[in-house]
Design an enzyme around this catalytic site. Structure first.
Site, PDB file in Angstrom:
ATOM      1  CG  ASP A  59      -2.109  -0.951   1.038  1.00  0.00           C
ATOM      2  OD1 ASP A  59      -2.880  -0.733   0.095  1.00  0.00           O
ATOM      3  OD2 ASP A  59      -2.233  -1.915   1.822  1.00  0.00           O
ATOM      4  CD  GLU A  64      -4.581  11.515   2.464  1.00  0.00           C
ATOM      5  OE1 GLU A  64      -4.940  12.671   2.280  1.00  0.00           O
ATOM      6  OE2 GLU A  64      -5.326  10.537   2.252  1.00  0.00           O
ATOM      7  CG  ASP A  65      -3.357   6.478   4.425  1.00  0.00           C
ATOM      8  OD1 ASP A  65      -4.150   7.372   4.772  1.00  0.00           O
ATOM      9  OD2 ASP A  65      -3.628   5.632   3.555  1.00  0.00           O
ATOM     10  NE  ARG A  84      -0.794   1.766   4.092  1.00  0.00           N
ATOM     11  CZ  ARG A  84      -1.349   2.861   3.597  1.00  0.00           C
ATOM     12  NH1 ARG A  84      -2.639   3.058   3.729  1.00  0.00           N
ATOM     13  NH2 ARG A  84      -0.627   3.761   2.957  1.00  0.00           N
ATOM     14  NE  ARG A 129      -6.877   0.469   8.046  1.00  0.00           N
ATOM     15  CZ  ARG A 129      -6.491   0.485   6.777  1.00  0.00           C
ATOM     16  NH1 ARG A 129      -5.688   1.435   6.352  1.00  0.00           N
ATOM     17  NH2 ARG A 129      -6.917  -0.438   5.940  1.00  0.00           N
ATOM     18  CG  HIS A 161      -8.685   6.741   5.715  1.00  0.00           C
ATOM     19  ND1 HIS A 161      -8.107   6.216   4.584  1.00  0.00           N
ATOM     20  CD2 HIS A 161      -8.001   6.222   6.764  1.00  0.00           C
ATOM     21  CE1 HIS A 161      -7.111   5.406   4.943  1.00  0.00           C
ATOM     22  NE2 HIS A 161      -7.032   5.395   6.258  1.00  0.00           N
ATOM     23  CB  CYS A 248      -4.760   8.177  -0.392  1.00  0.00           C
ATOM     24  SG  CYS A 248      -5.394   7.371  -1.822  1.00  0.00           S
TER      25      CYS A 248
HETATM   26  C1  CIR Z   1      -5.459   0.676   2.846  1.00  0.00           C
HETATM   27  O1  CIR Z   1      -6.417  -0.023   3.144  1.00  0.00           O
HETATM   28  O2  CIR Z   1      -4.721   1.152   3.704  1.00  0.00           O
HETATM   29  C2  CIR Z   1      -5.184   0.937   1.388  1.00  0.00           C
HETATM   30  N1  CIR Z   1      -5.550  -0.217   0.623  1.00  0.00           N
HETATM   31  C3  CIR Z   1      -5.925   2.161   0.901  1.00  0.00           C
HETATM   32  C4  CIR Z   1      -5.499   3.415   1.581  1.00  0.00           C
HETATM   33  C5  CIR Z   1      -6.162   4.625   1.026  1.00  0.00           C
HETATM   34  N2  CIR Z   1      -5.738   5.762   1.736  1.00  0.00           N
HETATM   35  C6  CIR Z   1      -6.411   6.906   1.788  1.00  0.00           C
HETATM   36  O3  CIR Z   1      -7.486   7.031   1.227  1.00  0.00           O
HETATM   37  N3  CIR Z   1      -5.901   7.882   2.521  1.00  0.00           N
END
Ligand code: CIR
Length: 255
Positions: A59, A64-65, A84, A129, A161, A248
């Site tokens: 991922d 962004e995460d 992650r 999360r 999110h 993201c």
């Molecule tokens: C996840 O589940 O973490 C990733 N497959 C998708 C993350 C998307 N992130 C976001 O929209 N900020």
């Protein structure tokens, strides 16, 4: 402006999924869409700095995460999905060249997708999360810089999110899906509703003077244009299979 991005990993086919059933992801097409997304950011005035993919991090394109960047400081997150957490070192190394770094520590968990910054107000979504301990840590880091932190409930049955449910068009206006986040939580801000038939359309990216949105949501795009918003659609259909959207795939900040 710098847009920090990260190349699509071939491992994206094994991405985390929360709401969607697993579908085959075409890695070449995902890369082509990601490249077009980066070009859109360049046209909007960003210098794209692209970090290399990591074959072991499915991922990692969803950069962004793993950090939230403010003018004064960058906060490296502790992502809610354990798979992650190894995404953070490479991003931290890059951000260190631009900002003093702070970090979210255990037992806090935070995904950047749960952080919505509107002026000096920082809304943090309590999603699957992100937890209250991380909100408390954000407060300790950001209050001295003059930001207020506001905890926000999101409907975890519908969205991943906070920014799946709501994003900002400007410092006064939000684009929202009220079924996933109650608009009352954003007192003082005007809201535009996504089109009823496009629940995922609230995730738009504010960059330069324009708003980047997913091409899959033309009805919401029309609603934004009716409000005088200049909208640039991008096709992110392959990334959407991994539950990604337009915010993201980058971290955008002043140079
Ligand atoms: C996840 O589940 O973490 C990733 N497959 C998708 C993350 C998307 N992130 C976001 O929209 N900020």
């Amino acid at each position: 402006m710098i847009a920090l991005t990260r190349e699509v990993s071939p491992a994206i086919v094994r991405c985390e999924l929360t709401h969607l059933p697993r579908q085959p992801i075409d890695v070449s097409l995902t890369r082509a869409q990601h490249l077009a997304y980066e070009r859109t950011l360049e046209v909007a005035g960003c210098t794209v700095v692209r970090l290399p993919a990591d074959d072991s991090l499915p991922d990692s394109v969803f950069i962004e995460d793993v950090a939230v960047v403010f003018d004064e400081v960058a906060i490296v997150t502790r992502p809610g999905a354990a798979s992650r957490r190894l995404e953070t070192p490479a991003v931290a190394d890059s951000l260190r060249q631009h900002r003093p770094l702070c970090a979210i520590h255990d037992p806090g968990t935070l995904d950047g997708g749960d952080t919505l910054v509107v002026g000096r107000r920082v809304f943090v979504g309590l999603s699957g999360r992100t937890n209250r301990e991380a909100v408390a840590q954000m407060r300790r880091i950001l209050n001295p810089h003059g930001y207020s932190i506001e905890e926000v409930e999101v409907d975890v049955r519908g969205c991943l999110h906070l920014k799946s449910a709501v994003t900002a068009i400007d410092d006064e206006t939000l684009l929202i899906n009220r079924r996933w986040a109650d608009a009352k939580q954003f007192a003082g801000l005007a809201v535009i509703d996504v089109a009823q038939s496009e629940p995922h359309a609230a995730n738009v990216l504010r960059v330069g003077g324009s708003i980047v949105c997913a091409a899959a949501y033309p009805m919401t795009q029309q609603k934004l244009e009716a409000h005088g918003v200049r909208v640039t659609p991008v096709d992110v259909s392959e990334l959407a299979k991994a539950e990604g959207a337009v915010t993201c795939c980058s971290l955008i900040f002043k140079e």
